[in-house]
Enzyme design. Structure first.
Site, PDB file in Angstrom:
ATOM      1  N   HIS A  82      13.798  32.625   4.392  1.00  0.00           N
ATOM      2  CA  HIS A  82      12.091  32.562   5.206  1.00  0.00           C
ATOM      3  C   HIS A  82      11.528  32.127   5.640  1.00  0.00           C
ATOM      4  O   HIS A  82      10.167  31.840   4.700  1.00  0.00           O
ATOM      5  CB  HIS A  82      11.544  33.791   4.997  1.00  0.00           C
ATOM      6  CG  HIS A  82      11.001  34.696   6.192  1.00  0.00           C
ATOM      7  ND1 HIS A  82      11.160  35.776   6.644  1.00  0.00           N
ATOM      8  CD2 HIS A  82      10.513  34.594   7.220  1.00  0.00           C
ATOM      9  CE1 HIS A  82       9.680  35.944   8.005  1.00  0.00           C
ATOM     10  NE2 HIS A  82       9.891  35.370   8.307  1.00  0.00           N
ATOM     11  N   HIS A  84       8.067  28.921   7.239  1.00  0.00           N
ATOM     12  CA  HIS A  84       8.337  28.396   9.168  1.00  0.00           C
ATOM     13  C   HIS A  84       8.144  26.493   8.992  1.00  0.00           C
ATOM     14  O   HIS A  84       7.299  26.536   7.814  1.00  0.00           O
ATOM     15  CB  HIS A  84       7.426  29.093   9.742  1.00  0.00           C
ATOM     16  CG  HIS A  84       7.408  30.620   9.670  1.00  0.00           C
ATOM     17  ND1 HIS A  84       7.600  30.656  11.239  1.00  0.00           N
ATOM     18  CD2 HIS A  84       7.196  31.580   8.832  1.00  0.00           C
ATOM     19  CE1 HIS A  84       7.855  31.522  10.968  1.00  0.00           C
ATOM     20  NE2 HIS A  84       7.805  32.764  10.044  1.00  0.00           N
ATOM     21  N   HIS A 254      10.692  40.261   5.001  1.00  0.00           N
ATOM     22  CA  HIS A 254       9.502  40.677   4.168  1.00  0.00           C
ATOM     23  C   HIS A 254       8.808  41.895   4.049  1.00  0.00           C
ATOM     24  O   HIS A 254       7.987  42.866   4.857  1.00  0.00           O
ATOM     25  CB  HIS A 254       8.278  39.119   5.307  1.00  0.00           C
ATOM     26  CG  HIS A 254       8.531  39.951   6.113  1.00  0.00           C
ATOM     27  ND1 HIS A 254       8.679  41.234   7.102  1.00  0.00           N
ATOM     28  CD2 HIS A 254       8.343  38.429   7.254  1.00  0.00           C
ATOM     29  CE1 HIS A 254       8.137  40.298   8.658  1.00  0.00           C
ATOM     30  NE2 HIS A 254       8.108  39.302   8.573  1.00  0.00           N
ATOM     31  N   ASP A 327       8.071  33.495   3.854  1.00  0.00           N
ATOM     32  CA  ASP A 327       7.667  33.362   4.544  1.00  0.00           C
ATOM     33  C   ASP A 327       6.601  32.390   4.755  1.00  0.00           C
ATOM     34  O   ASP A 327       5.578  32.388   5.501  1.00  0.00           O
ATOM     35  CB  ASP A 327       6.809  35.126   4.875  1.00  0.00           C
ATOM     36  CG  ASP A 327       6.581  34.956   6.281  1.00  0.00           C
ATOM     37  OD1 ASP A 327       6.469  34.036   7.124  1.00  0.00           O
ATOM     38  OD2 ASP A 327       5.785  36.150   6.651  1.00  0.00           O
ATOM     39  N   HIS A 331      -0.890  26.992   8.210  1.00  0.00           N
ATOM     40  CA  HIS A 331      -1.888  26.809   9.785  1.00  0.00           C
ATOM     41  C   HIS A 331      -2.835  25.628   9.062  1.00  0.00           C
ATOM     42  O   HIS A 331      -2.402  25.670   8.181  1.00  0.00           O
ATOM     43  CB  HIS A 331      -2.342  28.030   9.861  1.00  0.00           C
ATOM     44  CG  HIS A 331      -1.625  29.249  10.042  1.00  0.00           C
ATOM     45  ND1 HIS A 331      -1.008  29.194  11.620  1.00  0.00           N
ATOM     46  CD2 HIS A 331      -0.630  30.374   9.532  1.00  0.00           C
ATOM     47  CE1 HIS A 331      -0.325  29.962  12.018  1.00  0.00           C
ATOM     48  NE2 HIS A 331      -0.342  30.747  10.622  1.00  0.00           N
TER      49      HIS A 331
END
Lengths: 447, 331, 181
Positions: A82, A84, A254, A327, A331
């Site tokens: 998981h 990004h 999650h 996860d 950012h």
């Protein structure tokens, strides 16, 4: 320190000597040497028993390079199902190159990346692009996850088949729940044709509308809108029932609340094809981390209570929760240094996964074997990828780490392109020393 | 002893001593508004910026008058006149304000935690004039001042009932924290949708029936009900809300004979409070407004003038950051 | 080390003399008012007013002002938790006002008190009465009525104790090293 992966200069043979091998698939847990040839494990034996000259590489003899693994744990490279990676579309947060480099720095040799890029990974051409970029970067193996719905809009189903042909290993609208129960039902049914799991981000849109943290004492005190545990558990309940009805493969991403863990436990006892993963922040941090309006403690699902943290730990201990996945959600600073309501959800995970997970071993929740199982073989099984073991014949993705080494995390010097971690300044215990992908060292830590 | 910048970000964690100093100082300044020349030179040459990202004529005017009565140069910036309307981030706007070297920024913002955020970005005193649903400490302090003027008994002997949309009310939170710190009994009343059980953990008693909530109360504080809550189904209609929670004469009769009634304004007559009560002898709503100026003068003086003899409380200075906040216990 | 420069009787005699001088200078109590400066000036003003009443049969009105927020050294001294409300319960217009304080030193307190007083209205005249004048003026200010002139050095401190609650009255001079600060 890092060495850029140069596959054409990979040594034909390599001996990892003197380490403590933990390989849950073979059941090995002790001192073993590992011999690697042409990117695969060719032999595992007691210390000193492997003589390269006697094996498949006559003529190499004593010229075979040796990695001294004394005092270290040798384990199959971690598989973070998981992540990004943000590319394409959000390269200012992370790129496939920086993300996979952060992965190998954390001992992660394979990542499964979520589809919420721009454009969304809802078609084979985006899948192909991600795979190519991953190979070009040459750090961790990249396994894309395709979208459930076109544009993550929750309306029309994406082309699972064409994406599977291009290389996806699962489908998920992660970041968004699949609100429409009918779409969820069809996705579970249709995915059976390709034997891929549907990974679900469980968040009831009505119950969680406008909410920014867990609903409870802290949200009431801070005057922030809260997401109740029920916002997660009602969706888990729905999807378990749909998995029962469709016999599809359901994977809960999650998982964060005690009620949801209990539902998965019961579903497994009933023999349903339900699996689950938990992120380190959900078994290390509580909702009070938000105090002071700390935007680096803002994520979905939110940090919950001590009771939920304990349930997640117990779920990992008894296998209700199969895998640990981070996860990893990079950012930009501007998306976190702002009003709490406006801040983006999510934190970095790859580089802190191992030391945070080791806390569960030190506290007695998990054996080292169970921990490695949750980090490598379990996610490999769920995704159906041939990783997660160091049995002879397996791809030589491995991690060498020192479970006792102490260090302090400094956000400013992290490998990821972003800095959004709540663990800045934390004393960590357990450090990745070397990471190999396909028999090539792609990360080496030197003091 | 260097105190650094002192802020008032909320009443949570502010000591009873500091609250008392602020109330005492405010008390001595109440008479200023009755003078011929309503101006003191204490903050001459100091600059106070009223930064109102969310509109509030009442609070902004009160702070402006307070600053001007102390001879500070006070300017007001509203959301529409700031660059935030042009897409500038809160942080950038804050840094621009800081570049003007103010001694204090008074901030009103729709996001909870905005005052705290500002305190971390700029190098001057910050006063929270209301942040989202979090706190509105100056409103609570002026309420405390109003209560103290009318009630001669000790705080611990006072029963204060707060009625209305508790969960979304920054006024309720600040009053709850302040009143509990001083030792008063606090009763909260409202429908369960607007009154989460968690409030018990902050020392409040919870009531869903306004009649029992005001029984023998010394002080009743009515909160403004926001019309938009109806759309989110917190209650079916304003009419039904009023049926159960409107403070009318019959309910006031159950409180102590010398009960006082507060409202932070603006009032929805006939919804949370009936006109006969709002205009009745128990209502101290106009004293609240007058006390607001004195209280804000006291606060500006105490925050801007560095002094070892003034307030020194924990929450007035930047709260210390613990090493690993939120870490779950692990054995 | 502290030296007593005035005892209870000394203070009483000084205040009585000041009361006589005030009456003398202003031809009685008509249009007269006393304003004490917080903290010690307020009880002194009240005592002088009582002494005037014993002389003239009429007690002049007494007010009080707090000059904390008028000081030009507020930033240096810092905020204080102890502030009192100013209370001038009469119209200053056309009044002859006697400001009363315990110790006259640099003159800065009196300057602040004049500013404060004028914010309440426009008196016909302002006079100044002090119990102790210790010298070292920094502003062109002098007292109209002085209880006692006490030469001091700047390192010394003058302490005035007024027993409002039955304790003994006294004025002391202390060396700063021994002082309260």
């Amino acid at each position: 320190m890092t060495t850029r992966n140069q596959r054409n200069t990979a040594p034909p043979a390599l001996l990892v000597r003197g380490g403590h091998l933990v390989d849950p698939v073979s059941g090995r847990d002790g001192l073993f040497d590992v011999l690697i040839e042409h990117g695969r494990v060719v032999g595992v034996g007691s210390p000193g028993s492997l003589d390269p000259a006697q094996l498949a590489m006559p003529g190499m003899g004593s010229d075979v390079p040796v990695i001294d693994a004394r005092g270290l744990i040798v384990a199959p490279g971690f598989v973070d199902m998981h992540v990004h990676l943000r590319e394409p579309g959000y390269e200012y947060k992370e790129t496939i190159e920086t993300g996979t480099r952060a992965a190998v720095a954390g001992g992660v040799t394979s990542v499964a990346c979520m589809a919420n890029t721009d454009p969304v990974n809802d078609n084979a051409s985006v899948t192909k692009y991600i795979i190519d970029k991953g190979a070009e970067a040459g750090y961790a193996n990249v396994y894309p996850i395709g979208a459930v719905s076109v544009g993550l809009k929750g309306e029309r189903m994406a082309e699972f088949g064409k994406m599977v042909e291009a290389g996806i290993v699962a489908v998920s609208d992660d970041g968004m729940p699949v609100a429409d129960s009918s779409l969820m039902r069809r996705a579970l049914e249709y995915a059976r044709m390709f034997d891929i799991p549907v990974i679900v981000h469980e968040e009831d849109p009505g119950l969680c509308c406008g909410a920014v943290m867990n609903e409870g004492t802290v949200s009431v005190r801070l005057g922030l809108r809260g997401m109740p545990s029920a916002g997660e558990s009602v969706m888990v309940a729905r999807d378990i029932e749909l998995a029962r009805a469709t016999r599809g493969r359901l994977h809960i991403a999650h998982i964060s609340c005690a009620e949801a863990v209990e539902m998965v436990r019961r579903a497994k006892a009933e023999g349903l094809a339900v699996t689950a993963e938990a992120a380190p922040h959900h078994f290390i941090l509580e909702e009070s981390a938000v105090d002071g309006y700390n935007t680096n403690a803002k994520m979905k699902p939110p940090l919950r209570t001590a009771r939920d943290v304990e349930a997640v730990r117990q779920g990992l201990a008894d296998g209700t929760i199969d895998a640990i996945a981070t996860d990893h959600a990079p950012h930009h600073r501007d998306e976190k240094v702002c009003e709490f309501d406006k801040a983006a959800f999510g934190i970095l995970g790859l580089e802190t996964m191992l030391p945070l997970s080791l806390e569960l071993v030190r506290a007695g929740y998990l054996s080292m074997t169970r921990l490695i199982d949750a980090l490598a073989p379990a996610p490999s099984r769920i995704l159906g990828i041939e990783r997660g073991t160091l049995e002879p014949g397996a791809v030589a993705d491995l991690v060498l780490f020192d479970p006792e080494r102490e260090w302090t995390l400094t956000a400013a010097t992290m490998v990821s392109k972003s800095r959004n971690t709540p663990f800045d300044g934390w004393k960590m215990k357990g450090r990745v020393v070397r990471t190999l992908v396909g028999g090539v060292t792609v990360w080496e830590h030197t003091e | 002893m260097a105190l650094g910048n002192r802020h008032l970000l909320g009443l949570e964690g502010v000591s009873a001593e500091d609250i008392t100093v602020l109330l005492d100082t405010a008390e001595s300044l109440v008479e200023v508004s009755r003078r011929e020349v309503k101006k003191l030179p204490a903050l001459r040459g100091k600059t106070v910026i009223n930064f109102f990202v969310e509109n509030s004529t009442r609070t902004r005017t009160s702070f402006e008058i307070a600053a001007k009565r102390l001879s500070a140069d006070a300017i007001s910036i509203s959301s529409s006149s700031s660059s935030m309307a042009k897409g500038e981030t809160f942080e950038d706007t804050a840094r621009n304000l800081a570049a003007m070297s103010p001694d204090c920024i008074v901030v009103r913002h729709p996001a909870s935690g905005a005052a705290r955020f500002l305190a971390g970005v700029v190098d001057c005193s910050i006063i929270n004039a209301g942040d989202g649903s979090h706190e509105h400490p100056t409103q609570a302090l002026l309420d405390l001042l109003t209560i103290r003027q009318r009630k001669k008994c000790a705080w611990k002997d006072l029963v204060v009932t707060i009625v209305g949309d508790i969960v979304h009310s920054r006024v309720a939170r600040s009053n709850l924290f302040g009143l509990r710190t001083l030792g008063a009994t606090v009763r909260l009343a409202g429908p369960p949708t607007l009154l989460p059980e968690e409030f018990r953990e902050f020392g409040a008693e919870l009531y869903y029936d306004i009649g029992s909530a005001v029984q023998d109360a010394d002080v009743i504080m009515m909160l403004r009900i926001q019309h938009e809550r109806m759309a989110s189904n917190y209650f079916p209609t304003l009419n039904e809300y009023a049926r159960y929670f409107c403070l009318n004469a019959e309910k006031v009769a159950r409180a102590k004979p010398d009960v006082i009634i507060l409202h932070p304004g603006p009032i929805n007559r006939g919804i949370e409070i009936s006109s006969e009560v709002a205009d009745g002898p128990y209502s101290v709503i106009m004293s609240q407004v007058a006390n607001g100026v004195a209280l804000r003068m006291a606060l500006l003086y105490q925050l801007i003038i560095p002094g070892a003899d003034g307030i020194r409380g924990s929450a007035l200075v930047e709260p210390a950051v613990t090493a690993a906040p939120g870490r779950a216990r692990i054995e | 080390m502290a030296v007593e420069v005035l005892d209870s009787d000394g203070i009483r005699r000084a205040l009585t003399r000041i009361a006589h001088e005030i009456v003398e200078r202003n031809d009685g109590v008509k249009g007269l008012a006393l304003v004490g400066i917080h903290t010690c000036g307020v009880p002194l003003a009240r005592r002088i007013a009582e002494a005037i009443a014993r002389i003239e049969g009429t007690e002049p009105p007494v007010g009080a002002i707090d000059i904390t927020l008028y000081r030009d050294d507020a930033g240096r001294l810092g905020a204080t938790a102890h502030m009192e409300p100013s209370d001038i319960p009469f119209d200053l217009q056309e009044r002859k006002v006697v400001l009363v304080d315990d110790v006259l030193y640099t003159g800065r307190t009196i300057r602040a008190a004049l500013d404060a007083l004028i914010d309440f209205g426009r008196p016909a005249a302002v006079q100044l009465a002090v119990l102790i004048d210790r010298g070292h003026r920094e502003l062109p200010i002098r007292a109209d009525y002085v209880g006692k002139n006490v030469p001091t050095s700047r390192s010394q401190k003058v302490r005035v104790e007024l027993g409002e609650h039955g304790e003994r009255d006294a004025v002391w001079i202390e060396e700063a090293a021994n002082g309260t600060r």
